[in-house]
Design a protein around this motif. Sequence first.
Motif, mmCIF file in Angstrom:
data_model
loop_
_atom_site.group_PDB
_atom_site.id
_atom_site.type_symbol
_atom_site.label_atom_id
_atom_site.label_comp_id
_atom_site.label_asym_id
_atom_site.label_seq_id
_atom_site.Cartn_x
_atom_site.Cartn_y
_atom_site.Cartn_z
ATOM 1 N N ILE A 108 1.162 -0.952 -0.278
ATOM 2 C CA ILE A 108 0.050 0.017 -0.110
ATOM 3 C C ILE A 108 0.611 0.918 -0.394
ATOM 4 O O ILE A 108 1.708 1.459 1.127
ATOM 5 C CB ILE A 108 -1.129 0.082 1.209
ATOM 6 N N PRO A 109 0.794 2.141 -1.066
ATOM 7 C CA PRO A 109 1.559 3.735 -0.770
ATOM 8 C C PRO A 109 1.039 3.971 0.578
ATOM 9 O O PRO A 109 0.210 4.050 0.938
ATOM 10 C CB PRO A 109 0.880 4.160 -2.143
ATOM 11 N N GLY A 110 2.060 4.996 1.009
ATOM 12 C CA GLY A 110 2.679 5.829 1.898
ATOM 13 C C GLY A 110 3.520 4.911 2.933
ATOM 14 O O GLY A 110 4.246 6.606 4.174
ATOM 15 N N SER A 111 4.179 4.557 2.377
ATOM 16 C CA SER A 111 5.402 4.349 3.207
ATOM 17 C C SER A 111 7.114 5.396 3.314
ATOM 18 O O SER A 111 7.409 5.672 3.920
ATOM 19 C CB SER A 111 6.415 3.139 3.072
ATOM 20 N N ILE A 112 6.625 5.924 1.772
ATOM 21 C CA ILE A 112 8.112 7.641 2.197
ATOM 22 C C ILE A 112 7.744 8.226 3.333
ATOM 23 O O ILE A 112 8.243 9.373 3.820
ATOM 24 C CB ILE A 112 8.034 7.704 0.673
ATOM 25 N N SER A 113 5.962 8.327 2.802
ATOM 26 C CA SER A 113 5.661 9.639 3.624
ATOM 27 C C SER A 113 6.239 8.695 5.584
ATOM 28 O O SER A 113 6.476 10.101 5.863
ATOM 29 C CB SER A 113 4.070 9.944 3.991
ATOM 30 N N LEU A 114 5.515 7.594 5.778
ATOM 31 C CA LEU A 114 6.356 7.994 7.350
ATOM 32 C C LEU A 114 7.363 7.572 7.156
ATOM 33 O O LEU A 114 7.888 7.760 8.682
ATOM 34 C CB LEU A 114 5.894 6.055 7.322
ATOM 35 N N SER A 115 8.398 7.588 6.702
ATOM 36 C CA SER A 115 9.562 7.529 6.462
ATOM 37 C C SER A 115 10.520 8.363 6.643
ATOM 38 O O SER A 115 11.101 9.119 8.059
ATOM 39 C CB SER A 115 10.381 7.047 5.680
ATOM 40 N N ILE A 116 9.569 9.913 6.133
ATOM 41 C CA ILE A 116 10.130 11.347 6.398
ATOM 42 C C ILE A 116 9.428 11.299 7.609
ATOM 43 O O ILE A 116 10.474 12.254 8.579
ATOM 44 C CB ILE A 116 9.321 12.079 5.446
#
Length: 270
Positions: A108-116
């Motif tokens: 599911i997309p969204g992991s890059i935002s969680l990394s930030i």
Amino acid sequence: MMGTQSTEVVENNCYEPKIHTPNHHGTSTRQAVATVITIFVVSLLALLYIYMKFPELQESEQQHLKIPWDIEDAKRLGQVLDRYKEKYYFEVLLAVFVTYIFLQTFAIPGSISLSILSGFLFPFPLALVLVCFCSATGASLCYLLSYFLGRRIVYKYFPEKASQWAAVVNKHRSNLLNYLLFLRVTPFLPNWFINIVSPVIDVPLFPFWLGTFFGVAPPSFVAIQAGQTLYKLSASSDAWSWTSVILLAVFAILSLVPVLLKKQLRDKFE
């Protein structure tokens, strides 16, 4: 006559299992689908449990407690979590941990935002280990889901292609870790594709987890570092610069250096 009858009985007994084989495969596929659905429902319940156990939020804050699909969602969620982090540090850490693994498991997309967001909420070393561990563990769970369901489908409908892919993997099996590192660092293949295809072509699980853990470290380094200036970002792409691109290129080249050196030594001694 008795000998002929016995032969017929033996032949009938030999062919009998073949008649039931299709039904067996059909049942196995249904069981695999049911297993995937069950895991998805259990994961959703785990997220719901964490949400219910989270400290009581103000009404204006509740709308921001959701998966961050973009950088604006991450900013609003960061404001809420940062307010409660001092008093409920473990709960905030657990919420990020479980949510990250959930996104990775089901692609599911969204992991890059969680990394930030992790770079904003936590100290840099903790955030880096957290993101790398969650990425590797979630990707491995996605691997297992594909192993139980996707592998069965591919080998049923595309057996020749799957065998060809597996042969290529076997050819480079001694360098699998380096190739996985290269694929994780570079953007040539999306991570979800690597997670789903790896069990189909017989990539072992432990090298897969290890390659993912260390392979996602360089891009995670960039995202977490950007998280320290979260409110200055207008989009997740702002986390990237020419410096970060060059850095990733260097890591990608370094990941293949052992393979090239090994090949040169083998050619030299042969």
